[in-house]
Write an enzyme that holds these catalytic residues in place. Structure first.
Site, PDB file in Angstrom:
ATOM      1  N   HIS A  69       0.753  -1.259  -0.012  1.00 19.75           N
ATOM      2  CA  HIS A  69      -0.001  -0.004  -0.171  1.00 19.75           C
ATOM      3  C   HIS A  69       0.847   1.311  -0.042  1.00 19.75           C
ATOM      4  O   HIS A  69       0.403   2.235   0.426  1.00 19.75           O
ATOM      5  CB  HIS A  69      -1.093   0.077   1.301  1.00 19.75           C
ATOM      6  CG  HIS A  69      -2.207  -0.925   1.089  1.00 19.75           C
ATOM      7  ND1 HIS A  69      -3.092  -0.947   0.677  1.00 19.75           N
ATOM      8  CD2 HIS A  69      -2.037  -2.493   1.664  1.00 19.75           C
ATOM      9  CE1 HIS A  69      -3.869  -2.331   0.913  1.00 19.75           C
ATOM     10  NE2 HIS A  69      -3.101  -3.000   1.369  1.00 19.75           N
ATOM     11  N   ASN A 142     -10.110  -2.930   2.357  1.00 16.04           N
ATOM     12  CA  ASN A 142     -10.035  -2.689   1.025  1.00 16.04           C
ATOM     13  C   ASN A 142     -11.156  -2.600   0.244  1.00 16.04           C
ATOM     14  O   ASN A 142     -12.278  -2.705   0.800  1.00 16.04           O
ATOM     15  CB  ASN A 142      -9.316  -4.332   0.469  1.00 16.04           C
ATOM     16  CG  ASN A 142      -7.844  -4.434   0.955  1.00 16.04           C
ATOM     17  OD1 ASN A 142      -7.151  -3.407   1.349  1.00 16.04           O
ATOM     18  ND2 ASN A 142      -7.339  -5.770   0.863  1.00 16.04           N
ATOM     19  N   HIS A 333      -4.273   1.053  11.917  1.00 15.13           N
ATOM     20  CA  HIS A 333      -3.877  -0.131  12.652  1.00 15.13           C
ATOM     21  C   HIS A 333      -5.180  -0.675  12.867  1.00 15.13           C
ATOM     22  O   HIS A 333      -6.140  -0.257  13.658  1.00 15.13           O
ATOM     23  CB  HIS A 333      -3.119   0.003  13.910  1.00 15.13           C
ATOM     24  CG  HIS A 333      -2.442  -0.954  14.646  1.00 15.13           C
ATOM     25  ND1 HIS A 333      -3.362  -2.110  14.693  1.00 15.13           N
ATOM     26  CD2 HIS A 333      -1.597  -1.332  15.425  1.00 15.13           C
ATOM     27  CE1 HIS A 333      -2.745  -3.207  15.326  1.00 15.13           C
ATOM     28  NE2 HIS A 333      -1.370  -2.356  15.781  1.00 15.13           N
TER      29      HIS A 333
END
Ligand code: HDE
Length: 704
Positions: A69, A142, A333
């Site tokens: 990413h 995603n 996170h």
């Protein structure tokens, strides 16, 4: 649309007028252009602290890019809740409808490095950091609802296989190469995510036009301590839209920042991107009611089985001020959760909970990464953690331990009723094993459901993508393994891909696959679990499931030369802009063009500098002189040619139709997205279709 805020570009906002330049130590600088030398033509002196400071800072300007990413774009925004979800969760962000929770979203490609192109065939990251009053909540997802692998242990293998091959560092940001397919063909759990990557979902028209998914099953926990399983979904208000592969390839060259620019410009122009947040909720007692395991991240819950309940909306309304400070340094996170949200035992999620802190330590260099402005919670942080690299907080007092009496016992612990976090008390009871649950073993059913759920044109694109990608592999045994696996997903699909590759589908696959997937090394052939057809189709899996005809922010090229018909031009422009489309005047030359009324119009782009793939639709107004001028430029024909090939809407008026019909008119009489001498209303409808896929069989006959 506001143009590029020219006046702002000329200003250095962090150094307003009147401010004097200083060194980082605050000393006013008198010369930043010349280093200190022993005479005008002499050697540079080591004592030049101004030179050393400037160069040293420059030398250290980069931080390690994200391993995955790396290439991304971010924006600020807010989240608003429609209705309290207190029956499921105590998280105030999902119970308090009066709140407007600030957030930062970052979208990314996965495989490519930071400087790679936007339009790679790839999964897109969709990460959202909510700055809630109870702390940071990150939803790090995603644009596809499942992942490649089932256990975190395999992540480095997956990523190593898709990254450039280590001997030559080729290819960049592409999955179409041997090592990736070697891995995929030996790891059947990848097949579901892989078929999504073969679909148009992997080449979105815009970051604003793709769905987002939390992927893992999480938990929501309410005030009574009751837990429900939950999957998170983001549904784009503009619908799910993609480009064709041919466009994606051309966009690499025409604008490698296509997605970044599109997001930035939409926000600058006040057309704020929006997504609705949806949840699929499964009661605890239904955990084992499905034909797949809720903890398996390679499976989705079909919306027909558990509907998505829409609970709120995210709006992105502000671009970052500084890419590095915000988009590059933001640290997501999946372990950043707030009371009311909790984890499940999904083994991929469990591994991620370790990985992200670890990665931030190496990327941002210090456990104080939470003090960087973009990562700071909006509520106060208060604990006994101290020091480390680049500490910003100046903690006061003697006590940095708990319990203490000298510091008055502070900071105090929060009771559950005061919002103190407690983990959901899930019963854990098992042998210590390195193993995977049998219930994770079905790798063919959901890729099959996905393929069957697609429209015909979407299926064709999947066939083409498999054929392209495997066609780029050089080892036949890898292609054969892939064909064998695809055949287990769908026979028709495998047949067509095999035809394109000029290969036969093998009846069995040889031994290496057994060993690689950990099956019995002594058995001759790998016997997978047969596809289970528990659901024929799921509507939500086709891109077409979110219906929208909006043409907001769609880029429309008006192709002209001097002498174009002013009346037609104005009528069309007004009508399109009323619908918030963006009209760009593309002319045979730069500067200004003169219309039939002799008025001058500023050219947005000379034909020489743009490609058709940058636009969603094309309009050619009449005016003989203009059409004659376009006729002289070969690129004008290429422009029209490609717009047609990519199944986009085209309108032509008056003399414009001659230019058009000369080459294509006859074949395209009944094409719904070709508007010859029709009203702007018809053209708007045609643009709203996004693409007229019915044209595709003809479009394929047009040379690229
Ligand atoms: Fe990530 N992932 N990931 N990932 N991931 C990272 O963290 C990792 C996975 C996702 O815009 C890294 O800060 C492991 C699934 C996004 O900054 C790293 C595993 C999903 C982003 C990392 C996964 C994601 C990352 C690299 C397998 C979808 C970009 C830089 C267990 C639900 C966030 C960083 C951004 C980034 C590790 C699997 C999404 C290395 C070990 C599944 C959107 O920590």
């Amino acid at each position: 649309m506001k143009n590029n805020k020219q006046e702002d570009l000329n200003k250095n906002l962090s150094n307003p007028e009147g401010k004097k330049m200083t060194t980082n130590q605050g000393v006013k600088v008198n010369d930043t252009n010349n280093s200190l030398k022993a005479g005008e033509r002499g050697a540079t002196l080591l004592e030049d602290f101004i030179l050393r400071e400037k160069i040293t800072h420059f030398d250290h300007e980069r931080i390690p890019e994200r391993i995955v990413h790396a290439r991304g774009s971010g924006a600020h925004g807010y989240f608003e809740l429609y209705e309290s979800q207190e029956k499921y969760t105590k998280a105030a962000i999902f119970t308090d409808t009066s709140r407007k929770t600030p957030l930062f979203a970052r979208f990314s490609t996965v495989a490519g490095s930071k400087g790679s192109a936007d339009m790679a065939r790839d999964v897109r990251g969709f990460a959202v950091k909510f700055y809630t009053q109870e702390g940071i909540f990150d939803l790090v997802g995603n644009n596809m609802p499942i992942f490649f692998i089932q256990d975190a242990m395999k992540f480095p293998d997956l990523i190593h296989s898709v990254k450039p091959e280590p001997d030559r560092e080729i290819p960049q940001a592409q999955s179409a190469h041997d090592t990736f397919y070697d891995f995929v063909s030996l790891t059947p759990e990848t097949l579901h995510n892989h078929i999504w990557v073969m679909s148009d979902r992997a080449i979105p028209r815009s970051l604003r036009m793709m769905e987002g998914f939390g992927i893992h099953t999480f938990r929501l926990v309410n005030k009574k301590g009751e837990s429900h399983f939950v999957k998170f979904h983001w549904k784009p208000v503009l619908g799910v839209k993609s480009v064709t592969w041919d466009e994606a390839v051309k966009l690499h060259g025409a604008d490698s920042d296509f997605h970044r620019r599109d997001l930035w410009e939409a926000i600058e122009s006040g057309q704020y991107p929006e997504w609705e947040l949806g949840i699929q909720v499964v009661p605890e007692e239904d955990e084992h009611k499905f034909d797949f395991d809720l903890l398996d991240p390679t499976k989705l819950i079909p919306e027909e089985m558990v509907p998505v309940q829409i609970i709120g909306k995210m709006t992105l309304n502000r671009n970052p001020d500084n890419f590095f400070a915000e988009t590059e340094q933001v640290a997501f996170h999946p372990g950043h959760i707030v009371p009311g949200v909790d984890f499940t035992n999904d083994p991929l999620l469990q591994g991620r909970l370790f990985s992200y802190t670890d990665t931030q330590l190496s990327r941002l260099g210090s456990p104080n990464f939470h003090e960087i402005p973009i990562n700071r919670p909006i509520n106060e942080v208060s604990n006994n953690q101290r020091d480390a690299h680049m500490r910003m907080t100046i903690n006061k007092g003697k006590t940095a331990y708990f319990p203490n009496s000298i510091g008055g016992g502070c900071p105090y612990l929060a009771k559950i009723s005061e919002g103190g976090f407690t983990s959901y008390e899930e019963r854990q009871d098992g042998r210590k094993v390195r193993a995977r649950s049998e219930s994770f073993n079905d790798h063919f059913s959901q890729p099959g459901i996905f393929y069957r759920s697609l429209e015909e044109w979407e299926k064709n694109h999947v066939i083409e993508a498999y054929s392209f990608e495997l066609g780029k592999c050089t080892y036949d045994h890898i292609k054969q393994r892939m064909l064998w696996l695809i055949n287990n997903i769908d026979e028709e699909l495998a047949k067509k891909v095999a035809e394109n590759l000029g290969m036969k589908i093998p009846k069995t696959v040889e031994k290496p696959i057994n060993q690689a997937i950990g099956a019995d090394a002594d058995s001759k052939n790998y016997e997978p679990i047969k596809r289970k057809d528990y659901l024929k189709k799921s509507k939500a899996l086709s891109q077409t499931h979110i219906k929208t005809n909006s043409i907001t922010t769609r880029q429309i090229a008006f192709l002209v030369g001097d002498g174009f018909d002013s009346t037609q031009y104005i009528k069309m422009k007004k009508a399109l802009e009323k619908e918030n489309a963006v009209v760009k005047l593309v002319a045979t030359h730069g500067g200004e063009v003169t219309c039939s009324k002799g008025e001058k119009h500023k050219v947005d782009a000379a034909l020489l500098t743009v490609e058709s793939v940058l636009f969603d639709a094309l309009y050619i107004p009449g005016g003989k002189e203009s059409i004659d001028a376009l006729n002289e430029v070969a690129k004008a024909k290429k422009f029209i040619n490609e717009t047609l090939k990519h199944c986009k809407a085209i309108a032509v008026d008056g003399a414009g139709k001659e230019l058009f019909e000369e080459t294509f008119g006859k074949e395209l009489k009944d094409d719904e997205a070709i508007c010859i001498d029709k009203s702007p209303k018809e053209f708007i409808k045609a643009i709203g279709m996004h693409r007229n896929w019915k044209r595709e069989p003809f479009a394929k006959t047009i040379p690229a």
